[in-house]
Design an enzyme around this catalytic site. Structure first.
Site, PDB file in Angstrom:
ATOM      1  N   THR A  36       0.863  -1.181   0.000  1.00 39.94           N
ATOM      2  CA  THR A  36       0.000   0.000   0.000  1.00 39.94           C
ATOM      3  C   THR A  36       0.898   1.229   0.000  1.00 39.94           C
ATOM      4  O   THR A  36       2.115   1.125  -0.182  1.00 39.94           O
ATOM      5  CB  THR A  36      -0.904   0.004   1.242  1.00 39.94           C
ATOM      6  OG1 THR A  36      -0.083   0.067   2.425  1.00 39.94           O
ATOM      7  CG2 THR A  36      -1.763  -1.253   1.298  1.00 39.94           C
ATOM      8  N   ALA A  82       1.785  -6.419   9.530  1.00 45.41           N
ATOM      9  CA  ALA A  82       0.988  -5.762   8.492  1.00 45.41           C
ATOM     10  C   ALA A  82      -0.247  -5.111   9.115  1.00 45.41           C
ATOM     11  O   ALA A  82      -1.037  -5.778   9.779  1.00 45.41           O
ATOM     12  CB  ALA A  82       0.569  -6.770   7.430  1.00 45.41           C
ATOM     13  N   ALA A  83      -0.407  -3.806   8.890  1.00 46.26           N
ATOM     14  CA  ALA A  83      -1.541  -3.085   9.472  1.00 46.26           C
ATOM     15  C   ALA A  83      -1.647  -1.699   8.857  1.00 46.26           C
ATOM     16  O   ALA A  83      -0.655  -1.123   8.421  1.00 46.26           O
ATOM     17  CB  ALA A  83      -1.371  -2.950  10.992  1.00 46.26           C
ATOM     18  N   GLU A  84      -2.855  -1.188   8.836  1.00 42.87           N
ATOM     19  CA  GLU A  84      -3.060   0.247   8.628  1.00 42.87           C
ATOM     20  C   GLU A  84      -2.783   0.903   9.980  1.00 42.87           C
ATOM     21  O   GLU A  84      -3.302   0.472  11.002  1.00 42.87           O
ATOM     22  CB  GLU A  84      -4.487   0.529   8.177  1.00 42.87           C
ATOM     23  CG  GLU A  84      -4.836  -0.033   6.813  1.00 42.87           C
ATOM     24  CD  GLU A  84      -4.205   0.769   5.692  1.00 42.87           C
ATOM     25  OE1 GLU A  84      -3.762   1.909   5.941  1.00 42.87           O
ATOM     26  OE2 GLU A  84      -4.142   0.241   4.561  1.00 42.87           O
ATOM     27  N   SER A  85      -1.965   1.983   9.980  1.00 38.90           N
ATOM     28  CA  SER A  85      -1.455   2.439  11.277  1.00 38.90           C
ATOM     29  C   SER A  85      -1.553   3.939  11.544  1.00 38.90           C
ATOM     30  O   SER A  85      -1.151   4.371  12.626  1.00 38.90           O
ATOM     31  CB  SER A  85       0.019   2.018  11.415  1.00 38.90           C
ATOM     32  OG  SER A  85       0.810   2.677  10.443  1.00 38.90           O
ATOM     33  N   THR A 134       0.454  -2.088  19.432  1.00 42.13           N
ATOM     34  CA  THR A 134       0.783  -0.714  19.796  1.00 42.13           C
ATOM     35  C   THR A 134       0.340  -0.384  21.208  1.00 42.13           C
ATOM     36  O   THR A 134      -0.601  -0.994  21.729  1.00 42.13           O
ATOM     37  CB  THR A 134       0.091   0.261  18.811  1.00 42.13           C
ATOM     38  OG1 THR A 134       0.242   1.606  19.264  1.00 42.13           O
ATOM     39  CG2 THR A 134      -1.401  -0.026  18.712  1.00 42.13           C
ATOM     40  N   ASP A 135       0.987   0.611  21.796  1.00 40.31           N
ATOM     41  CA  ASP A 135       0.555   1.067  23.118  1.00 40.31           C
ATOM     42  C   ASP A 135      -0.759   1.839  23.059  1.00 40.31           C
ATOM     43  O   ASP A 135      -1.397   2.089  24.091  1.00 40.31           O
ATOM     44  CB  ASP A 135       1.640   1.914  23.790  1.00 40.31           C
ATOM     45  CG  ASP A 135       2.028   3.158  23.013  1.00 40.31           C
ATOM     46  OD1 ASP A 135       1.500   3.380  21.909  1.00 40.31           O
ATOM     47  OD2 ASP A 135       2.906   3.910  23.493  1.00 40.31           O
ATOM     48  N   GLU A 136      -1.195   2.215  21.859  1.00 40.44           N
ATOM     49  CA  GLU A 136      -2.427   3.001  21.748  1.00 40.44           C
ATOM     50  C   GLU A 136      -3.671   2.215  22.138  1.00 40.44           C
ATOM     51  O   GLU A 136      -4.726   2.805  22.387  1.00 40.44           O
ATOM     52  CB  GLU A 136      -2.573   3.573  20.343  1.00 40.44           C
ATOM     53  CG  GLU A 136      -1.471   4.570  20.005  1.00 40.44           C
ATOM     54  CD  GLU A 136      -1.778   5.419  18.780  1.00 40.44           C
ATOM     55  OE1 GLU A 136      -2.950   5.801  18.603  1.00 40.44           O
ATOM     56  OE2 GLU A 136      -0.848   5.702  18.015  1.00 40.44           O
ATOM     57  N   TYR A 160      -8.167   3.532  14.712  1.00 38.97           N
ATOM     58  CA  TYR A 160      -6.947   2.737  14.556  1.00 38.97           C
ATOM     59  C   TYR A 160      -6.674   1.916  15.809  1.00 38.97           C
ATOM     60  O   TYR A 160      -6.457   0.695  15.747  1.00 38.97           O
ATOM     61  CB  TYR A 160      -5.753   3.646  14.252  1.00 38.97           C
ATOM     62  CG  TYR A 160      -4.423   2.997  14.570  1.00 38.97           C
ATOM     63  CD1 TYR A 160      -4.018   1.843  13.896  1.00 38.97           C
ATOM     64  CD2 TYR A 160      -3.581   3.516  15.548  1.00 38.97           C
ATOM     65  CE1 TYR A 160      -2.806   1.228  14.191  1.00 38.97           C
ATOM     66  CE2 TYR A 160      -2.360   2.916  15.845  1.00 38.97           C
ATOM     67  CZ  TYR A 160      -1.982   1.772  15.158  1.00 38.97           C
ATOM     68  OH  TYR A 160      -0.782   1.166  15.474  1.00 38.97           O
ATOM     69  N   LYS A 164      -6.626  -2.251  16.380  1.00 41.71           N
ATOM     70  CA  LYS A 164      -5.492  -3.014  16.902  1.00 41.71           C
ATOM     71  C   LYS A 164      -5.875  -3.758  18.182  1.00 41.71           C
ATOM     72  O   LYS A 164      -5.419  -4.881  18.413  1.00 41.71           O
ATOM     73  CB  LYS A 164      -4.302  -2.094  17.143  1.00 41.71           C
ATOM     74  CG  LYS A 164      -3.657  -1.573  15.878  1.00 41.71           C
ATOM     75  CD  LYS A 164      -3.094  -2.692  15.003  1.00 41.71           C
ATOM     76  CE  LYS A 164      -1.873  -3.355  15.622  1.00 41.71           C
ATOM     77  NZ  LYS A 164      -1.276  -4.357  14.683  1.00 41.71           N
ATOM     78  N   ASN A 190       7.570   4.616  17.437  1.00 41.29           N
ATOM     79  CA  ASN A 190       8.858   4.352  16.802  1.00 41.29           C
ATOM     80  C   ASN A 190       9.308   5.548  15.973  1.00 41.29           C
ATOM     81  O   ASN A 190       8.488   6.330  15.480  1.00 41.29           O
ATOM     82  CB  ASN A 190       8.756   3.140  15.880  1.00 41.29           C
ATOM     83  CG  ASN A 190       8.838   1.810  16.600  1.00 41.29           C
ATOM     84  OD1 ASN A 190       9.535   0.899  16.184  1.00 41.29           O
ATOM     85  ND2 ASN A 190       8.099   1.677  17.702  1.00 41.29           N
TER      86      ASN A 190
END
Length: 359
Positions: A36, A82-85, A134-136, A160, A164, A190
């Site tokens: 993508t 693999a992810a939309e981030s 993720t930490d989110e 997002y 996740k 990151n």
């Protein structure tokens, strides 16, 4: 030598992991990426032509394709990145995040489960499905208090983060229900080389070099824990090799910074090392522009990384200062990559690497 499937291996973190696996270990890597907008084969030029790196341009939502990859390469582990981030993109268009991050993870889990069930007993025992998150997912930490721990309840704020969180739950359920041997990691923000230019640090560097405004949400008081991407790659390998099955490990850089502090630090580095100063710019900090805050913007994220340090012996090698200097230097030295990433040219041309990898 082990065979490891890395999904999203042409992305920012994924490409750092693939480079680490090829350059610093004897493992074989099956790099699965849909390519993508954020997937960039130019981030893998250092390992182009290496016979232990096999690239597959595939969509993780395609069960037939994923099953074929498992059957063809017979992996010992999967490292699923693999992810939309991007949070802003998820606010504007959440559907792609749900299908890729949740349904894509479901598809990959099913392909892995059916493959794993038919392995010989010794290989079954050694197989790992490593889900990188993720930490989110933990939501807003608030202005005070210690960092997120592995037992912190989930409270995602953005589409997002919710997608996740959903994928994390799927991975744990496949372990509990089917016995699939999984490990999970949740990382902090990151930064480093090859980061797509829409994110805060590369956007600030590149805009500053071009004399463009440096957008900062609100007053820039949001706090993030920053992790150098190459330190993250080392941690991921430690977890897939030595982590306890069913466990989660938080990975953080122990570098809490306000967004405005990050932007100021970049400006100060550029004052010293920028090869040229854009026309009309006296000081890089003069380019800072405060813009309306994003909806639902979390105030603070921070990781408590005691568990991975205690159990696996991992600690980051880079301080924020050393990592940020390396990052700014890299973007100054790699203008061609940056221009291609901003234009999307790498995605149109594929740089000839797909043909090379499949030949």
């Amino acid at each position: 030598m082990k065979t490891i499937i890395v999904t999203g291996g042409a992305g920012f973190i994924g490409s750092a992991l693939v480079r680490h696996l090829i350059l610093d270990t004897a493992n074989r890597v099956i790099n699965v990426d849909k390519l993508t907008y954020a997937g960039n084969l130019a981030s893998l030029r250092e390992i182009a032509g290496n016979d232990r790196h096999h690239f597959e341009q595939r969509d993780i939502r395609d069960l037939t394709a994923m099953t074929a990859i498992f059957n063809r390469y017979r992996p010992d582990a999967v490292m699923h990145l693999a992810a939309e981030s991007h949070v802003d993109r998820s606010i504007d268009n959440s559907a792609e995040f749900m299908t890729t991050n949740i349904m894509g993870t479901h598809t990959l889990l099913e392909a892995a489960r059916h493959y794993w069930r038919h392995l010989p007993s010794e290989r079954r025992a050694g197989f790992r499905f490593h889900h990188i998150s993720t930490d989110e997912v933990y939501g807003d930490l608030g202005e005070t208090g210690s960092g997120f721990e592995e037992t912190t309840p989930y409270a995602p704020s953005s589409p997002y983060a919710a997608s996740k969180a959903g994928s994390d739950h799927l991975v744990r359920a496949w372990h509990r229900t089917y016995g699939l041997p999984v490990v999970l990691t949740n990382c902090s923000n990151n930064y480093g080389p090859y980061h797509f230019p829409e994110k805060l640090i590369p956007l600030t560097i590149l805009n500053a070099l071009e004399g463009k405004p440096l957008p900062v949400y609100g007053q820039g008081q949001q706090v993030r824990d920053w992790l150098f991407v190459e330190d993250h790659a080392r941690a991921l390998l430690q977890v897939v090799e030595k982590g306890r099955v069913g466990e989660t490990y938080n990975i953080g850089g122990n570098n809490e910074k306000k967004n405005i502090e990050v932007v100021h630090s970049i400006c100060d580095i550029l004052e010293d090392i920028a090869p040229t100063r854009p026309a009309g710019v006296t000081h890089f900090r003069d380019l800072i522009t405060h813009v309306n805050d994003r909806p639902g913007h979390d105030v603070r994220y921070a990781i408590n990384a005691r568990k991975i340090r205690r159990e696996l012996g991992w600690t980051p090698r880079e301080t924020f200062e050393s990592g940020l200097l390396k990052t700014v230097q890299w973007y100054i030295a790699n203008g061609q990559w940056c221009q291609a990433a901003q234009s999307g040219k790498y995605n149109r041309e594929r740089l000839g690497l797909i043909i090379e990898e499949h030949s």
